[in-house]
Design a protein around this motif. Structure first.
Motif, PDB file in Angstrom:
ATOM      1  N   MET A   1       0.846  -1.193   0.000  1.00  0.00           N
ATOM      2  CA  MET A   1       0.000   0.000   0.000  1.00  0.00           C
ATOM      3  C   MET A   1       0.890   1.255   0.000  1.00  0.00           C
ATOM      4  N   SER A   2       0.702   2.157  -0.986  1.00  0.00           N
ATOM      5  CA  SER A   2       1.534   3.356  -1.022  1.00  0.00           C
ATOM      6  C   SER A   2       1.158   4.267   0.139  1.00  0.00           C
ATOM      7  N   LYS A   3       2.041   5.258   0.404  1.00  0.00           N
ATOM      8  CA  LYS A   3       1.772   6.179   1.524  1.00  0.00           C
ATOM      9  C   LYS A   3       0.460   6.927   1.296  1.00  0.00           C
ATOM     10  N   LEU A   4       0.239   7.367   0.049  1.00  0.00           N
ATOM     11  CA  LEU A   4      -0.999   8.104  -0.245  1.00  0.00           C
ATOM     12  C   LEU A   4      -2.221   7.227   0.028  1.00  0.00           C
ATOM     13  N   VAL A   5      -2.151   5.969  -0.433  1.00  0.00           N
ATOM     14  CA  VAL A   5      -3.311   5.074  -0.240  1.00  0.00           C
ATOM     15  C   VAL A   5      -3.568   4.850   1.240  1.00  0.00           C
ATOM     16  N   SER A   6      -2.509   4.674   2.024  1.00  0.00           N
ATOM     17  CA  SER A   6      -2.751   4.429   3.459  1.00  0.00           C
ATOM     18  C   SER A   6      -3.282   5.689   4.136  1.00  0.00           C
ATOM     19  N   GLU A   7      -2.829   6.867   3.701  1.00  0.00           N
ATOM     20  CA  GLU A   7      -3.377   8.106   4.282  1.00  0.00           C
ATOM     21  C   GLU A   7      -4.853   8.257   3.907  1.00  0.00           C
ATOM     22  N   LEU A   8      -5.156   8.042   2.623  1.00  0.00           N
ATOM     23  CA  LEU A   8      -6.547   8.138   2.173  1.00  0.00           C
ATOM     24  C   LEU A   8      -7.431   7.169   2.953  1.00  0.00           C
ATOM     25  N   ASP A   9      -6.911   5.971   3.144  1.00  0.00           N
ATOM     26  CA  ASP A   9      -7.677   4.941   3.838  1.00  0.00           C
ATOM     27  C   ASP A   9      -7.986   5.368   5.280  1.00  0.00           C
ATOM     28  N   ALA A  10      -6.987   5.911   5.959  1.00  0.00           N
ATOM     29  CA  ALA A  10      -7.184   6.316   7.358  1.00  0.00           C
ATOM     30  C   ALA A  10      -8.233   7.432   7.441  1.00  0.00           C
ATOM     31  N   TYR A  11      -8.147   8.412   6.538  1.00  0.00           N
ATOM     32  CA  TYR A  11      -9.115   9.520   6.589  1.00  0.00           C
ATOM     33  C   TYR A  11     -10.504   9.078   6.135  1.00  0.00           C
ATOM     34  N   LEU A  12     -10.563   8.153   5.169  1.00  0.00           N
ATOM     35  CA  LEU A  12     -11.876   7.608   4.770  1.00  0.00           C
ATOM     36  C   LEU A  12     -12.588   7.027   5.980  1.00  0.00           C
ATOM     37  N   ARG A  13     -11.856   6.220   6.736  1.00  0.00           N
ATOM     38  CA  ARG A  13     -12.473   5.538   7.886  1.00  0.00           C
ATOM     39  C   ARG A  13     -12.842   6.518   8.989  1.00  0.00           C
ATOM     40  N   ARG A  14     -12.050   7.575   9.159  1.00  0.00           N
ATOM     41  CA  ARG A  14     -12.361   8.560  10.207  1.00  0.00           C
ATOM     42  C   ARG A  14     -13.554   9.430   9.827  1.00  0.00           C
ATOM     43  N   LEU A  15     -13.618   9.805   8.552  1.00  0.00           N
ATOM     44  CA  LEU A  15     -14.635  10.780   8.136  1.00  0.00           C
ATOM     45  C   LEU A  15     -15.967  10.128   7.764  1.00  0.00           C
ATOM     46  N   PHE A  16     -15.918   8.864   7.354  1.00  0.00           N
ATOM     47  CA  PHE A  16     -17.142   8.209   6.883  1.00  0.00           C
ATOM     48  C   PHE A  16     -18.287   8.248   7.904  1.00  0.00           C
ATOM     49  N   PRO A  17     -18.048   7.964   9.187  1.00  0.00           N
ATOM     50  CA  PRO A  17     -19.194   7.888  10.120  1.00  0.00           C
ATOM     51  C   PRO A  17     -19.824   9.237  10.455  1.00  0.00           C
ATOM     52  N   ILE A  18     -19.187  10.352  10.128  1.00  0.00           N
ATOM     53  CA  ILE A  18     -19.684  11.661  10.603  1.00  0.00           C
ATOM     54  C   ILE A  18     -20.980  12.017   9.878  1.00  0.00           C
ATOM     55  N   ASN A  19     -21.942  12.527  10.654  1.00  0.00           N
ATOM     56  CA  ASN A  19     -23.213  12.941  10.056  1.00  0.00           C
ATOM     57  C   ASN A  19     -23.076  14.375   9.530  1.00  0.00           C
ATOM     58  N   ARG A  20     -23.116  14.512   8.207  1.00  0.00           N
ATOM     59  CA  ARG A  20     -23.024  15.836   7.584  1.00  0.00           C
ATOM     60  C   ARG A  20     -24.365  16.209   6.956  1.00  0.00           C
ATOM     61  N   SER A  21     -24.539  17.488   6.725  1.00  0.00           N
ATOM     62  CA  SER A  21     -25.736  17.980   6.053  1.00  0.00           C
ATOM     63  C   SER A  21     -25.370  19.318   5.417  1.00  0.00           C
ATOM     64  N   ILE A  22     -26.352  20.132   5.062  1.00  0.00           N
ATOM     65  CA  ILE A  22     -25.963  21.429   4.490  1.00  0.00           C
ATOM     66  C   ILE A  22     -25.483  22.408   5.570  1.00  0.00           C
ATOM     67  N   THR A  23     -25.832  22.122   6.843  1.00  0.00           N
ATOM     68  CA  THR A  23     -25.284  22.893   7.961  1.00  0.00           C
ATOM     69  C   THR A  23     -25.016  21.898   9.092  1.00  0.00           C
ATOM     70  N   GLY A  24     -24.399  22.389  10.163  1.00  0.00           N
ATOM     71  CA  GLY A  24     -24.303  21.563  11.367  1.00  0.00           C
ATOM     72  C   GLY A  24     -22.889  21.219  11.779  1.00  0.00           C
ATOM     73  N   ASN A  25     -22.815  20.617  12.966  1.00  0.00           N
ATOM     74  CA  ASN A  25     -21.505  20.333  13.563  1.00  0.00           C
ATOM     75  C   ASN A  25     -20.710  19.279  12.800  1.00  0.00           C
ATOM     76  N   GLY A  26     -21.411  18.385  12.094  1.00  0.00           N
ATOM     77  CA  GLY A  26     -20.689  17.371  11.320  1.00  0.00           C
ATOM     78  C   GLY A  26     -19.813  18.002  10.251  1.00  0.00           C
ATOM     79  N   ASN A  27     -20.287  19.090   9.666  1.00  0.00           N
ATOM     80  CA  ASN A  27     -19.487  19.779   8.647  1.00  0.00           C
ATOM     81  C   ASN A  27     -18.263  20.434   9.283  1.00  0.00           C
ATOM     82  N   ARG A  28     -18.484  21.041  10.462  1.00  0.00           N
ATOM     83  CA  ARG A  28     -17.334  21.668  11.163  1.00  0.00           C
ATOM     84  C   ARG A  28     -16.307  20.597  11.543  1.00  0.00           C
TER      85      ARG A  28
END
Ligand code: ZN
Length: 433
Positions: A1-28
């Motif tokens: 796994m290249s460095k970029l792929v492992s970084e992308l993977d880590a951020y994908l997993r961290r950001l995926f569960p966050i509840n986002r919408s057009i406003t709100g704390n998830g976006n912040r």
């Protein structure tokens, strides 16, 4: 796994569960995490702010939401999947019979195992999204059900992120992604991450020819707010990219900008060809789609294109819970990232000029651009000389076409055009845009 792929993977997993919408704390929260990668500025636009024909709505936040049997068994649960509560649902608490609850339930028309993604941004109501199995179980039980949505709608703000990267030229390229989708990976988290890592790549390049304006906005209203709040700067931009749905396992494609003859479309096709992407899909410009709708509107007319992999609307899991981390991978995003990076390389090399003497031809002989003896010039298609290059450049250089565009349309090698343009620039006839 290249460095970029492992970084992308880590951020994908961290950001995926966050509840986002057009406003709100998830976006912040999302933007704050992205700030670990690039120094973006976070802006807040207060509720009630007029942005062209729109008004920033109340801010929406949610803690929890469920449908439970009287003995407390939760059949539908926001904490298991944030798509279960339709975005912008108003708060609700009470006991409902099946007939009362059913109008508030949404299932996917084709995929029984998928939770669909639904929103009520500009309508005060509430709803749950669920799989067909869950729907049938509720129907079978018939109620009464304990129903709760612990949400909050009140004045706050719409949050967006921005990063301006200056280059040597004042020419700005717009890069835009939308941050408003909850837990879906291709639409839109993949685009948010690709944009962020592309921004980091630009910062690491050091010297840049173009300047880059990078916007992380909620889709539609965020892009509209961005245009309204940066009106003059946005009116000067000619080329943009909306980066979305870049992480699926399917075919690459690109959505053309509104002017199919614009250089951005040709450059994307060159990137595909040079990198061996042969079976890509071309999507002609369409008034449906993402934020290119705003950036391409009459007031701004930014030629905005998108390189995509499993484009929105096109893949079966679009706007469902199945657009998840089984469908999207960091490796797939990294492959699309390389195409965008190749496109940036081309945009960096692209040069445009403007003819400072647009009213008829300059007196070529006065500038030592014409043969010493007149009368003997007979244009020959297979014998292109300096004079041909000069005349074509004077004809085409209105600031909108690159040297590569002019070379392609005239059939003259770009190196010959570049040489002639350098001479015309030294004589003060052309000016680099
Ligand atoms: Zn979407």
């Amino acid at each position: 796994m290249s460095k970029l792929v492992s970084e992308l993977d880590a951020y994908l997993r961290r950001l995926f569960p966050i509840n986002r919408s057009i406003t709100g704390n998830g976006n912040r929260d999302t933007l704050r995490i992205l700030r670990e990668i690039v120094p973006l500025t976070i802006h807040e636009v207060p509720t009630g702010t007029r942005v062209f024909d729109w008004t920033i709505p109340d801010e929406w936040n949610i803690r929890d939401g469920w449908i439970a049997t009287p003995d407390g068994r939760r059949i539908v649960d926001f904490s298991a999947c944030n798509l279960h509560v339709a975005s912008y649902s108003e708060p609700v608490r009470g006991t409902f019979r099946w007939g009362e609850l059913q109008p508030h339930l949404h299932v996917h028309p084709e995929l029984p195992e998928a939770v669909p993604y639904r929103t009520f941004y500009y309508r005060r109501t509430w709803g749950f999204c669920l799989t067909r199995v869950q729907y049938r179980e509720l129907e079978h039980l018939g109620g009464p059900f304990e129903v709760a949505i612990e949400s909050e709608l009140k004045p706050g703000s719409l949050t967006y992120g921005e990063l301006l990267i200056p280059g040597e030229s004042a020419r700005e390229i717009l890069l835009s992604c939308y941050i408003c989708h909850p837990s879906m990976a291709n639409d839109s988290l993949s685009g948010v991450l690709l944009t962020t890592f592309l921004a980091r790549d630009l910062l690491r390049r050091g010297r840049l020819h173009n300047s880059y304006r990078i916007a992380f906005v909620p889709e539609t209203i965020g892009a509209i707010a961005y245009c309204a709040l940066n009106e003059q700067a946005m009116r000067r931009i000619d080329t943009g990219l909306v980066i979305t749905t870049v992480g699926g396992p399917g075919r690459f494609g690109y959505k053309q900008s509104f002017n199919s003859g614009h250089a951005i479309n040709r450059l994307i096709e060159e990137v595909f060809e040079e990198r061996g992407v042969r079976d890509y899909v071309t999507y002609p410009f369409d008034v449906h789609g993402s934020d290119e709708r705003q950036y391409s509107s009459i007031g701004f007319r930014i030629n905005t294109a998108t390189i995509t992999r499993d484009k929105y609307y096109e893949y079966p899991y679009y706007h469902t819970s199945l657009d998840n981390l089984d469908f999207v991978s960091a490796g797939q995003i990294a492959e699309t990232f390389e195409l965008y990076r190749g496109l940036i390389d081309k945009l960096e090399r692209e040069r445009r000029y403007i003819n400072l003497h647009p009213n008829c031809e300059v007196m070529l002989s006065k500038h030592d651009l014409y043969p010493k003896t007149g009368g003997g010039q007979v244009p020959k298609p297979n014998d292109v000389g300096r004079l041909d290059c000069v005349l074509w450049l004077l004809f085409h250089c209105d600031g909108t076409k690159s040297l590569a565009d002019i070379a392609k349309s005239t059939g003259i090698p770009v190196d010959s055009m570049r040489e002639a343009a350098t001479i015309l620039e030294s004589k003060g006839i052309l000016k680099a845009v």
